[in-house]
Design a protein around this motif. Structure first.
Motif, PDB file in Angstrom:
ATOM      1  N   ALA A  34       0.680  -1.243   0.021  1.00  0.00           N
ATOM      2  CA  ALA A  34      -0.163   0.152  -0.133  1.00  0.00           C
ATOM      3  C   ALA A  34       0.961   1.078   0.069  1.00  0.00           C
ATOM      4  O   ALA A  34       2.199   1.227   0.530  1.00  0.00           O
ATOM      5  CB  ALA A  34      -0.869  -0.057   1.473  1.00  0.00           C
ATOM      6  N   VAL A  35       0.364   2.153  -0.497  1.00  0.00           N
ATOM      7  CA  VAL A  35       1.189   3.502  -0.733  1.00  0.00           C
ATOM      8  C   VAL A  35       0.276   4.706  -0.769  1.00  0.00           C
ATOM      9  O   VAL A  35      -0.729   4.712  -1.473  1.00  0.00           O
ATOM     10  CB  VAL A  35       2.092   3.518  -1.890  1.00  0.00           C
ATOM     11  CG1 VAL A  35       1.438   3.385  -3.094  1.00  0.00           C
ATOM     12  CG2 VAL A  35       2.834   4.896  -1.771  1.00  0.00           C
ATOM     13  N   LEU A  36       0.350   5.786   0.061  1.00  0.00           N
ATOM     14  CA  LEU A  36      -0.634   6.783  -0.032  1.00  0.00           C
ATOM     15  C   LEU A  36       0.540   8.203   0.168  1.00  0.00           C
ATOM     16  O   LEU A  36       1.358   8.150   0.797  1.00  0.00           O
ATOM     17  CB  LEU A  36      -1.387   6.774   1.296  1.00  0.00           C
ATOM     18  CG  LEU A  36      -2.548   7.914   1.345  1.00  0.00           C
ATOM     19  CD1 LEU A  36      -3.513   7.294   2.228  1.00  0.00           C
ATOM     20  CD2 LEU A  36      -2.141   9.203   2.042  1.00  0.00           C
ATOM     21  N   THR A 126       1.965  12.230   6.254  1.00  0.00           N
ATOM     22  CA  THR A 126       1.092  11.030   6.141  1.00  0.00           C
ATOM     23  C   THR A 126       1.403  10.261   7.203  1.00  0.00           C
ATOM     24  O   THR A 126       2.586  10.142   7.740  1.00  0.00           O
ATOM     25  CB  THR A 126       1.084  10.706   4.624  1.00  0.00           C
ATOM     26  OG1 THR A 126       2.638  10.547   4.217  1.00  0.00           O
ATOM     27  CG2 THR A 126       0.136  11.500   3.808  1.00  0.00           C
ATOM     28  N   ARG A 127       0.572   9.356   7.599  1.00  0.00           N
ATOM     29  CA  ARG A 127       0.786   8.656   8.878  1.00  0.00           C
ATOM     30  C   ARG A 127       0.539   7.072   8.586  1.00  0.00           C
ATOM     31  O   ARG A 127      -0.518   6.872   7.584  1.00  0.00           O
ATOM     32  CB  ARG A 127       0.176   9.152  10.049  1.00  0.00           C
ATOM     33  CG  ARG A 127       0.777  10.497  10.491  1.00  0.00           C
ATOM     34  CD  ARG A 127      -0.124  10.643  11.944  1.00  0.00           C
ATOM     35  NE  ARG A 127       0.333  12.021  12.570  1.00  0.00           N
ATOM     36  CZ  ARG A 127      -0.022  12.398  13.601  1.00  0.00           C
ATOM     37  NH1 ARG A 127      -1.343  12.046  14.054  1.00  0.00           N
ATOM     38  NH2 ARG A 127       0.328  13.551  14.134  1.00  0.00           N
ATOM     39  N   ALA A 128       1.080   6.131   9.340  1.00  0.00           N
ATOM     40  CA  ALA A 128       0.521   4.812   9.578  1.00  0.00           C
ATOM     41  C   ALA A 128       0.260   4.504  10.823  1.00  0.00           C
ATOM     42  O   ALA A 128       1.069   5.085  11.617  1.00  0.00           O
ATOM     43  CB  ALA A 128       1.724   3.941   8.890  1.00  0.00           C
ATOM     44  N   TYR A 129      -0.822   3.912  11.080  1.00  0.00           N
ATOM     45  CA  TYR A 129      -1.172   3.655  12.553  1.00  0.00           C
ATOM     46  C   TYR A 129      -1.389   2.036  12.744  1.00  0.00           C
ATOM     47  O   TYR A 129      -1.588   1.349  11.508  1.00  0.00           O
ATOM     48  CB  TYR A 129      -2.669   4.128  12.744  1.00  0.00           C
ATOM     49  CG  TYR A 129      -2.672   5.654  13.016  1.00  0.00           C
ATOM     50  CD1 TYR A 129      -2.441   6.177  14.273  1.00  0.00           C
ATOM     51  CD2 TYR A 129      -3.146   6.320  11.942  1.00  0.00           C
ATOM     52  CE1 TYR A 129      -2.486   7.567  14.411  1.00  0.00           C
ATOM     53  CE2 TYR A 129      -3.107   7.972  12.340  1.00  0.00           C
ATOM     54  CZ  TYR A 129      -2.823   8.301  13.457  1.00  0.00           C
ATOM     55  OH  TYR A 129      -2.800   9.761  13.809  1.00  0.00           O
ATOM     56  N   GLU A 130      -1.319   1.406  13.889  1.00  0.00           N
ATOM     57  CA  GLU A 130      -1.500   0.121  14.043  1.00  0.00           C
ATOM     58  C   GLU A 130      -2.758   0.403  15.466  1.00  0.00           C
ATOM     59  O   GLU A 130      -2.511   1.123  16.243  1.00  0.00           O
ATOM     60  CB  GLU A 130      -0.425  -0.484  14.631  1.00  0.00           C
ATOM     61  CG  GLU A 130      -0.943  -2.224  15.063  1.00  0.00           C
ATOM     62  CD  GLU A 130       0.681  -2.644  15.644  1.00  0.00           C
ATOM     63  OE1 GLU A 130       1.200  -3.418  14.888  1.00  0.00           O
ATOM     64  OE2 GLU A 130       0.699  -2.463  16.926  1.00  0.00           O
ATOM     65  N   ILE A 131      -3.828  -0.372  14.921  1.00  0.00           N
ATOM     66  CA  ILE A 131      -5.114  -0.680  16.126  1.00  0.00           C
ATOM     67  C   ILE A 131      -5.189  -1.833  16.482  1.00  0.00           C
ATOM     68  O   ILE A 131      -5.224  -2.980  15.726  1.00  0.00           O
ATOM     69  CB  ILE A 131      -6.200  -0.174  15.614  1.00  0.00           C
ATOM     70  CG1 ILE A 131      -6.250   1.366  15.025  1.00  0.00           C
ATOM     71  CG2 ILE A 131      -7.212  -0.124  16.614  1.00  0.00           C
ATOM     72  CD1 ILE A 131      -7.549   1.914  14.346  1.00  0.00           C
ATOM     73  N   ILE A 194      -3.476   1.194   9.297  1.00  0.00           N
ATOM     74  CA  ILE A 194      -4.128   2.475   8.630  1.00  0.00           C
ATOM     75  C   ILE A 194      -2.880   3.369   8.058  1.00  0.00           C
ATOM     76  O   ILE A 194      -1.956   3.663   8.822  1.00  0.00           O
ATOM     77  CB  ILE A 194      -4.836   3.557   9.576  1.00  0.00           C
ATOM     78  CG1 ILE A 194      -6.084   2.773  10.224  1.00  0.00           C
ATOM     79  CG2 ILE A 194      -5.632   4.509   8.743  1.00  0.00           C
ATOM     80  CD1 ILE A 194      -6.751   3.619  11.462  1.00  0.00           C
ATOM     81  N   LEU A 195      -3.297   3.489   6.987  1.00  0.00           N
ATOM     82  CA  LEU A 195      -2.368   4.870   6.132  1.00  0.00           C
ATOM     83  C   LEU A 195      -3.358   6.040   5.864  1.00  0.00           C
ATOM     84  O   LEU A 195      -4.447   5.754   5.387  1.00  0.00           O
ATOM     85  CB  LEU A 195      -1.539   4.230   4.869  1.00  0.00           C
ATOM     86  CG  LEU A 195      -0.293   3.569   5.138  1.00  0.00           C
ATOM     87  CD1 LEU A 195      -0.512   2.271   5.725  1.00  0.00           C
ATOM     88  CD2 LEU A 195       0.118   3.336   3.547  1.00  0.00           C
ATOM     89  N   CYS A 196      -3.114   7.294   6.276  1.00  0.00           N
ATOM     90  CA  CYS A 196      -3.921   8.371   5.827  1.00  0.00           C
ATOM     91  C   CYS A 196      -3.289   9.518   5.717  1.00  0.00           C
ATOM     92  O   CYS A 196      -1.960   9.997   6.213  1.00  0.00           O
ATOM     93  CB  CYS A 196      -4.841   8.313   7.253  1.00  0.00           C
ATOM     94  SG  CYS A 196      -4.069   8.905   8.685  1.00  0.00           S
ATOM     95  N   SER A 197      -3.901  10.507   5.018  1.00  0.00           N
ATOM     96  CA  SER A 197      -3.183  11.623   4.801  1.00  0.00           C
ATOM     97  C   SER A 197      -3.743  12.682   5.994  1.00  0.00           C
ATOM     98  O   SER A 197      -4.613  12.315   6.893  1.00  0.00           O
ATOM     99  CB  SER A 197      -3.798  12.433   3.453  1.00  0.00           C
ATOM    100  OG  SER A 197      -5.160  12.717   3.624  1.00  0.00           O
ATOM    101  N   SER A 245      -7.767  11.237   2.541  1.00  0.00           N
ATOM    102  CA  SER A 245      -7.568   9.809   1.990  1.00  0.00           C
ATOM    103  C   SER A 245      -7.120   9.022   3.151  1.00  0.00           C
ATOM    104  O   SER A 245      -6.371   9.223   4.103  1.00  0.00           O
ATOM    105  CB  SER A 245      -6.419   9.761   1.057  1.00  0.00           C
ATOM    106  OG  SER A 245      -6.745  10.722  -0.036  1.00  0.00           O
ATOM    107  N   VAL A 246      -7.748   7.492   2.971  1.00  0.00           N
ATOM    108  CA  VAL A 246      -7.608   6.443   3.924  1.00  0.00           C
ATOM    109  C   VAL A 246      -7.244   5.217   3.304  1.00  0.00           C
ATOM    110  O   VAL A 246      -7.965   4.766   2.471  1.00  0.00           O
ATOM    111  CB  VAL A 246      -8.525   6.338   5.166  1.00  0.00           C
ATOM    112  CG1 VAL A 246      -8.116   5.604   6.216  1.00  0.00           C
ATOM    113  CG2 VAL A 246      -9.080   7.814   5.705  1.00  0.00           C
TER     114      VAL A 246
END
Length: 252
Positions: A34-36, A126-131, A194-197, A245-246
């Motif tokens: 994935a890329v954002l 832009t970020r990457a999260y782990e839930i 999650i990757l998000c702007s 964007s997500v």
């Protein structure tokens, strides 16, 4: 499972965000890429910069798919390949800018995920999260206020209200020097990545992100898509000015 959505938002006429997601079944299990990218608002042709980086990373993934599918993936290999790729595409965007007498740039967050491990490259905010049972930010923002928080000069609450919060320390295509940051970790079971702007997170709280996208409520692809779009709409209702964007990835 994967769901993704992008929205131009309530103010802009052009969506400067770009994203892509690829999932393959391989002899070594599922492989996800994935890329954002968030093109720079205020800079000319931000959508060109973001699309250029996304295309370059997708092309890299496609050309290396056989190796990634059949061989053990070393952190050092991903680091070397992606650092080279970022520098190459950074130079390409700069040449385009010189040719057309404009300045353009973009953030970048890319993720390669196997069933055992993830590999992330980040430039910008832009970020990457782990839930899992909590929301964890994996990446670090390359912004003025994030640096000030890290140095103890601002609290997180002060940073959220600081006029400099959108000033980047680096981005692809518009920075004199670029230093992509890499993050590696274990792929958790029963988790959401999650990757998000930055437009996705300005007007909603970390608690709202967790409650809307935590694993227990993200069990089907259609539900994932609805939850993402609900949070996008909450941002718009709260007058978020940016594109939104997500990408969400659910592991089992």
């Amino acid at each position: 499972m994967v769901a993704a959505s992008t929205d131009v938002g309530i103010k802009k006429t052009v969506n400067e965000d770009s994203l892509a997601v690829k999932v393959y079944n391989t002899p070594r299990g599922k492989l996800l890429f994935a890329v954002l990218c968030d093109g720079m608002g205020g800079l000319a042709k931000g959508e060109v910069a973001s699309a250029t980086v996304v295309t370059a990373f997708v092309d890299w993934f496609t050309s290396n798919l056989q190796i990634l599918s059949t061989s053990a993936i070393e952190d050092s290999f991903i680091r070397r390949e992606w650092e080279r790729l970022v520098i190459t595409v950074d130079e390409k965007i700069k040449r385009y800018g010189i040719k057309h007498n404009i300045t353009l740039g973009t953030t970048l967050t890319s993720m390669l995920m196997t069933e055992e491990r993830y590999y992330i490259c980040n430039v910008g905010d832009t970020r990457a999260y782990e839930i899992t049972d909590k929301l964890k930010q994996i990446t670090e923002d390359h912004t003025v206020v994030a640096r000030e928080v890290k140095l103890g000069k601002l609290t997180p609450d002060q940073a959220n209200n600081d006029a400099r919060k959108n000033i980047l320390l680096q981005c692809v295509g518009a920075s004199e020097n670029i230093y992509p940051e890499m993050f590696f970790g274990e792929t958790k079971r029963n988790a959401v990545y999650i990757l998000c702007s930055d437009g996705f997170r300005h007007e909603i709280t970390p608690e709202e992100i967790f409650n809307g996208l935590e694993p227990d409520v993200m069990r089907e692809a259609d539900q994932m898509k609805r939850n993402i779009e609900y949070l996008i709409n909450v941002n718009k209702q709260r007058l978020e000015q940016d594109n939104i964007s997500v990408i969400a990835i659910r592991t089992f």
